[in-house]
Design an enzyme around this catalytic site. Structure first.
Site, PDB file in Angstrom:
ATOM      1  N   GLU A  18      -1.621   9.573  -0.581  1.00  0.00           N
ATOM      2  CA  GLU A  18      -1.540   8.362  -1.400  1.00  0.00           C
ATOM      3  C   GLU A  18      -2.811   8.184  -2.203  1.00  0.00           C
ATOM      4  O   GLU A  18      -3.911   8.290  -1.661  1.00  0.00           O
ATOM      5  CB  GLU A  18      -1.317   7.147  -0.492  1.00  0.00           C
ATOM      6  CG  GLU A  18      -1.264   5.826  -1.247  1.00  0.00           C
ATOM      7  CD  GLU A  18      -0.934   4.659  -0.333  1.00  0.00           C
ATOM      8  OE1 GLU A  18       0.093   4.746   0.374  1.00  0.00           O
ATOM      9  OE2 GLU A  18      -1.696   3.677  -0.316  1.00  0.00           O
ATOM     10  N   TYR A 171       3.431  -2.213  10.433  1.00  0.00           N
ATOM     11  CA  TYR A 171       2.104  -2.488  10.987  1.00  0.00           C
ATOM     12  C   TYR A 171       2.103  -2.255  12.496  1.00  0.00           C
ATOM     13  O   TYR A 171       2.581  -3.104  13.257  1.00  0.00           O
ATOM     14  CB  TYR A 171       1.699  -3.937  10.663  1.00  0.00           C
ATOM     15  CG  TYR A 171       1.773  -4.209   9.180  1.00  0.00           C
ATOM     16  CD1 TYR A 171       0.660  -4.042   8.378  1.00  0.00           C
ATOM     17  CD2 TYR A 171       2.983  -4.587   8.582  1.00  0.00           C
ATOM     18  CE1 TYR A 171       0.732  -4.252   7.003  1.00  0.00           C
ATOM     19  CE2 TYR A 171       3.068  -4.796   7.216  1.00  0.00           C
ATOM     20  CZ  TYR A 171       1.942  -4.631   6.433  1.00  0.00           C
ATOM     21  OH  TYR A 171       2.032  -4.826   5.073  1.00  0.00           O
TER      22      TYR A 171
END
Length: 310
Positions: A18, A171
């Protein structure tokens, strides 16, 4: 090619990378030079993040201040186009709810389809600086689950033959706004049930958190692939910066080791890099389909970890 197909058909795990769009002022050639080292590993695709406009206060002649929204980074659309043209790689742009109406978001998706992009990451996005809670733009989406559902409903209503492959975020230590991990996983399931194809997690530094998170997801009926997200710590200062920015925990062992070398930048860099490599090796041994690396615009330590692990 759709990322879910790559995940399903790959014979071995691979690194997922990323990048963050650079600040304005960089040239196309400079951007290509910055990305080129990542191509050594022939990554199947590159994720490109999306950032909200920033707030700037400008002083007026009468001494008062006016509030302005400014975009300091090159747009992700431009970065995606450069990667496609220069490297012929699949790109996975991030779509965020914050700062956009539903109409502008769907229009952006049409631009991506025009570019031949088949994959996106659908996220709510962060609060504006100074906001205590997320506030959607007028007519915008409040949750990523709403965004995913709207994309799927639009594709069905128009009978599109080539729907997007959609990733969503998760998360392992729970989202900081969620009251507990159970509620957070229930929210994640809403995103998957709305039509998400796979999950990318926030960075974490203790693999036990990830394994526990995956067990909870499977118990909740979430069956899509879950890709763990990693980032090597590179400075002592990140011991306080990363928890504040991302609401994550850093293990005592790593904290102690970095603290013992707090005045040695090289040592801290190498400690963070090796910790990340050890995490990656353990994740691969546990059978993850891929490992997602947050390069944050600085890829040298990520490159070294990938060389060591893949």
């Amino acid at each position: 090619m759709k990322i879910i197909e790559i995940l399903q058909n790959s014979k071995k795990p691979f690194p997922s990378l990323e990048i963050v769009p650079p600040m304005k002022g960089i040239t196309k050639d400079e951007l290509i030079a910055n990305i080129a080292p990542l191509m050594e590993f022939n990554p199947p695709y590159i994720n490109v993040t999306n950032h909200r406009d920033e707030v700037e206060f400008r002083q007026q002649e009468d001494g008062s201040y006016t509030r302005h929204l400014v975009r300091r980074r090159v747009s992700e659309t431009a970065v995606c186009a450069v990667i496609q043209d220069a490297f012929g790689k699949e790109v996975v742009p991030h779509i965020i709810c914050g700062g956009h109406s539903a109409d502008s978001t769907m229009s952006q998706l049409e631009d991506f389809r025009f570019m031949g992009i088949e994959n996106i990451v659908a996220l709510r996005g962060d609060c504006m600086v100074g906001e205590k809670r997320f506030t959607p733009a007028p007519g915008g989406f409040n949750y990523a689950s709403e965004l995913v559902a709207a994309i799927r409903e639009d594709e069905v209503s128009r009978a599109l033959e080539h729907p997007f492959c959609i990733a969503v975020g998760a998360y392992p230590e729970k989202h900081f706004e969620a009251p507990n991990i159970e509620t957070d996983i229930a929210n994640l399931k809403r995103k998957v049930d709305a039509g998400a194809d796979y999950i990318i997690t926030q960075m974490f530094f203790d693999n036990k958190d990830f394994y526990s998170f995956c067990d909870r997801c499977r118990a909740a009926g979430i069956g899509v692939p879950i890709i763990p997200g990693l980032k090597p710590i590179s400075t002592f200062g990140q011991l306080s910066q990363l928890p504040k920015a991302f609401s994550i925990n850093i293990p005592v062992e790593l904290t102690s080791e970095l603290s013992a070398h707090r005045d040695d930048r090289k040592a801290c860099y190498e400690i963070g890099q090796q910790w990340c490599a050890t995490q990656c090796q353990d994740l691969l041994a546990h059978g993850v389909p891929a490992v997602h690396f947050y390069t944050m615009g600085k890829a040298v330590n990520v490159i070294k970890v990938v060389k060591e692990c893949f």
